[in-house]
Write an enzyme that holds these catalytic residues in place. Structure first.
Site, PDB file in Angstrom:
ATOM      1  N   HIS A 159     -14.623   1.122  -0.719  1.00 50.95           N
ATOM      2  CA  HIS A 159     -13.498   0.248  -0.372  1.00 50.95           C
ATOM      3  C   HIS A 159     -12.411   1.004   0.393  1.00 50.95           C
ATOM      4  CE1 HIS A 159     -14.569  -2.726  -3.835  1.00 50.95           C
ATOM      5  NE2 HIS A 159     -15.368  -2.841  -2.813  1.00 50.95           N
TER       6      HIS A 159
ATOM      7  N   ALA B 162     -12.240   4.950 -21.127  1.00 54.07           N
ATOM      8  CA  ALA B 162     -13.110   5.867 -20.373  1.00 54.07           C
ATOM      9  C   ALA B 162     -12.843   7.326 -20.703  1.00 54.07           C
ATOM     10  CB  ALA B 162     -12.923   5.620 -18.875  1.00 54.07           C
TER      11      ALA B 162
ATOM     12  N   TYR C 237       0.824  -1.215   0.000  1.00 52.08           N
ATOM     13  CA  TYR C 237       0.000   0.000   0.000  1.00 52.08           C
ATOM     14  C   TYR C 237       0.858   1.266   0.000  1.00 52.08           C
ATOM     15  CZ  TYR C 237      -4.018  -2.967   0.312  1.00 52.08           C
ATOM     16  OH  TYR C 237      -4.964  -3.912  -0.005  1.00 52.08           O
TER      17      TYR C 237
ATOM     18  N   CYS D 283      -0.967   4.382  16.736  1.00 48.84           N
ATOM     19  CA  CYS D 283      -2.227   5.123  16.582  1.00 48.84           C
ATOM     20  C   CYS D 283      -2.133   6.416  17.390  1.00 48.84           C
ATOM     21  CB  CYS D 283      -3.389   4.271  17.110  1.00 48.84           C
ATOM     22  SG  CYS D 283      -4.898   5.202  17.354  1.00 48.84           S
TER      23      CYS D 283
ATOM     24  N   ASN E  58     -12.569   2.546  -6.026  1.00 46.86           N
ATOM     25  CA  ASN E  58     -11.160   2.938  -6.067  1.00 46.86           C
ATOM     26  C   ASN E  58     -10.721   3.567  -4.753  1.00 46.86           C
ATOM     27  OD1 ASN E  58     -11.369   2.035  -8.652  1.00 46.86           O
ATOM     28  ND2 ASN E  58     -11.427   4.082  -9.577  1.00 46.86           N
TER      29      ASN E  58
ATOM     30  N   ASN F 231     -17.123   0.659 -20.443  1.00 47.00           N
ATOM     31  CA  ASN F 231     -15.956  -0.164 -20.103  1.00 47.00           C
ATOM     32  C   ASN F 231     -15.118  -0.412 -21.349  1.00 47.00           C
ATOM     33  OD1 ASN F 231     -15.499  -1.126 -17.407  1.00 47.00           O
ATOM     34  ND2 ASN F 231     -15.292  -3.174 -18.277  1.00 47.00           N
ATOM     35  N   LEU F 232     -13.848  -0.774 -21.113  1.00 43.31           N
ATOM     36  CA  LEU F 232     -12.978  -1.057 -22.263  1.00 43.31           C
ATOM     37  C   LEU F 232     -13.468  -2.319 -22.960  1.00 43.31           C
ATOM     38  CD1 LEU F 232     -10.423   0.165 -23.520  1.00 43.31           C
ATOM     39  CD2 LEU F 232      -9.063  -1.413 -22.125  1.00 43.31           C
TER      40      LEU F 232
HETATM   41  N1  APR Z   1     -11.307   2.619 -19.779  1.00 39.13           N
HETATM   42  C1  APR Z   1     -12.422   1.915 -19.389  1.00 39.13           C
HETATM   43  N2  APR Z   1     -12.365   0.695 -18.796  1.00 39.13           N
HETATM   44  C2  APR Z   1     -11.139   0.169 -18.616  1.00 39.13           C
HETATM   45  C3  APR Z   1      -9.940   0.820 -19.018  1.00 39.13           C
HETATM   46  C4  APR Z   1     -10.069   2.106 -19.634  1.00 39.13           C
HETATM   47  N3  APR Z   1      -9.005   2.799 -20.041  1.00 39.13           N
HETATM   48  N4  APR Z   1      -8.883   0.008 -18.711  1.00 39.13           N
HETATM   49  C5  APR Z   1      -9.406  -1.107 -18.154  1.00 39.13           C
HETATM   50  N5  APR Z   1     -10.767  -1.019 -18.107  1.00 39.13           N
HETATM   51  C6  APR Z   1     -11.722  -1.993 -17.559  1.00 39.13           C
HETATM   52  C7  APR Z   1     -11.330  -3.447 -17.812  1.00 39.13           C
HETATM   53  O1  APR Z   1     -11.883  -3.907 -19.028  1.00 39.13           O
HETATM   54  C8  APR Z   1     -11.936  -4.149 -16.602  1.00 39.13           C
HETATM   55  O2  APR Z   1     -13.260  -4.590 -16.893  1.00 39.13           O
HETATM   56  O3  APR Z   1     -11.713  -1.833 -16.162  1.00 39.13           O
HETATM   57  C9  APR Z   1     -12.006  -3.058 -15.530  1.00 39.13           C
HETATM   58  C10 APR Z   1     -11.027  -3.234 -14.360  1.00 39.13           C
HETATM   59  O4  APR Z   1     -11.411  -4.376 -13.658  1.00 39.13           O
HETATM   60  P1  APR Z   1     -10.640  -4.828 -12.331  1.00 39.13           P
HETATM   61  O5  APR Z   1      -9.204  -4.787 -12.559  1.00 39.13           O
HETATM   62  O6  APR Z   1     -11.261  -6.117 -11.913  1.00 39.13           O
HETATM   63  O7  APR Z   1     -10.963  -3.680 -11.271  1.00 39.13           O
HETATM   64  P2  APR Z   1     -12.303  -3.419 -10.451  1.00 39.13           P
HETATM   65  O8  APR Z   1     -13.498  -3.910 -11.165  1.00 39.13           O
HETATM   66  O9  APR Z   1     -12.293  -2.021 -10.028  1.00 39.13           O
HETATM   67  O10 APR Z   1     -12.053  -4.358  -9.150  1.00 39.13           O
HETATM   68  C11 APR Z   1     -13.029  -4.357  -8.150  1.00 39.13           C
HETATM   69  O11 APR Z   1     -11.685  -5.745  -6.744  1.00 39.13           O
HETATM   70  O12 APR Z   1      -9.514  -6.159  -6.363  1.00 39.13           O
HETATM   71  C12 APR Z   1     -10.647  -5.653  -5.794  1.00 39.13           C
HETATM   72  O13 APR Z   1     -10.999  -4.017  -4.118  1.00 39.13           O
HETATM   73  C13 APR Z   1     -10.493  -4.197  -5.404  1.00 39.13           C
HETATM   74  O14 APR Z   1     -11.934  -2.330  -5.862  1.00 39.13           O
HETATM   75  C14 APR Z   1     -11.364  -3.478  -6.418  1.00 39.13           C
HETATM   76  C15 APR Z   1     -12.389  -4.520  -6.785  1.00 39.13           C
END
Ligand code: APR
Length: 231
Positions: free
Chosen positions: A106, A216, A53, A133, A89, A198-199
């Protein structure tokens, strides 16, 4: 006026240089979830967790919001109704883009949490093992990030917003992590129009009324302009 609820995931910050989790070469390809994102992992080896982190905190602090973040701020400021951003995020890019009332379900890299007294404070850039703390003095500080197996924050508030959303949008999330992945169903049940940006199509893409594919930074500004034009 119609309420818009927007869920964001790691994909919205990808073009700001912050790696996603499950894409090729993503964070979970480089690190074991069990080691860095579970309470057991923290108990087993806090140094590994703090290092993970700390590196993300430094990276997030150097990152800049991209046009997708900025477009959501523009929507918040110009849409006649409420625009609620619920983010998975832990970076601060929505706020850095000027967005308000962002719900961090989160947690956030910028926060520290005491596992003894539940006190919260602003995390130093580098947290050390046994970080004291400031409230109880206990050497039990951890990043204020929700780990697997833990309950996300603000769930009652989020469900309240979903219950009266007219529009639900999901941006940059793979739809593989619950409860966020089920928000589209909550919104659909309350009659909301639903759109995924989404991508690639997420695991839950078929549950959305509309799916808009692409980076995005391109799709979100276009979607926002269209919404405001039609409002
Ligand atoms: N623009 C739009 N979408 C995008 C881009 C982009 N430039 N780049 C990647 N993506 C999409 C991918 O296609 C994928 O579906 O973003 C998504 C990212 O997915 P993950 O990596 O699984 O992230 P997320 O969905 O936020 O994860 C959820 O899981 O690991 C835990 O706590 C963590 O908050 C997180 C949660």
């Amino acid at each position: 006026m119609e309420k818009i609820v927007i869920l964001t995931g790691a994909g919205i910050s990808a073009e700001s240089g912050l790696g996603t989790f499950r894409d090729e070469g993503g964070l979970w390809a480089q690190h074991r979830i069990e080691d860095v994102a579970t309470p057991d992992g923290f108990a087993r080896n806090p140094a590994v967790v703090q290092k993970f982190y700390n590196a993300r905190r430094v990276q997030a602090a150097q990152a800049q919001p991209n046009p997708a973040h900025t477009a959501l701020t523009h929507l918040q400021r110009n849409w006649p109704g409420e625009v609620i951003i619920v983010t998975q995020n832990v970076d601060g890019l929505h706020e850095a883009a000027g967005s308000e009332n962002v719900i961090h379900m989160h947690g956030t890299l910028a926060g520290a949490l005491c596992t003894t007294c539940d006190h919260r404070w602003v995390a130093p850039p580098e947290m050390s093992v046994g970080e004291p703390c400031p409230a109880c003095g206990g050497p039990t500080a951890r990043p204020d990030v929700v780990w697997f197996g833990e309950m996300p924050y603000f769930m009652d508030l989020i469900y309240d917003h979903l219950a009266n959303a007219a529009i639900f949008a999901s941006i940059g999330t793979s739809g593989q992590v619950y409860p966020a992945a089920a928000f589209v169903h909550e919104a659909t049940m309350s009659g909301a129009r639903t759109v995924e940006l989404n991508l690639d199509p997420s695991s839950g893409a078929s549950s959305f009324d509309q799916v808009i594919l692409g980076p995005a930074s391109e799709t979100v500004p276009r979607w926002v302009q269209k919404l405001l034009r039609e409002s």
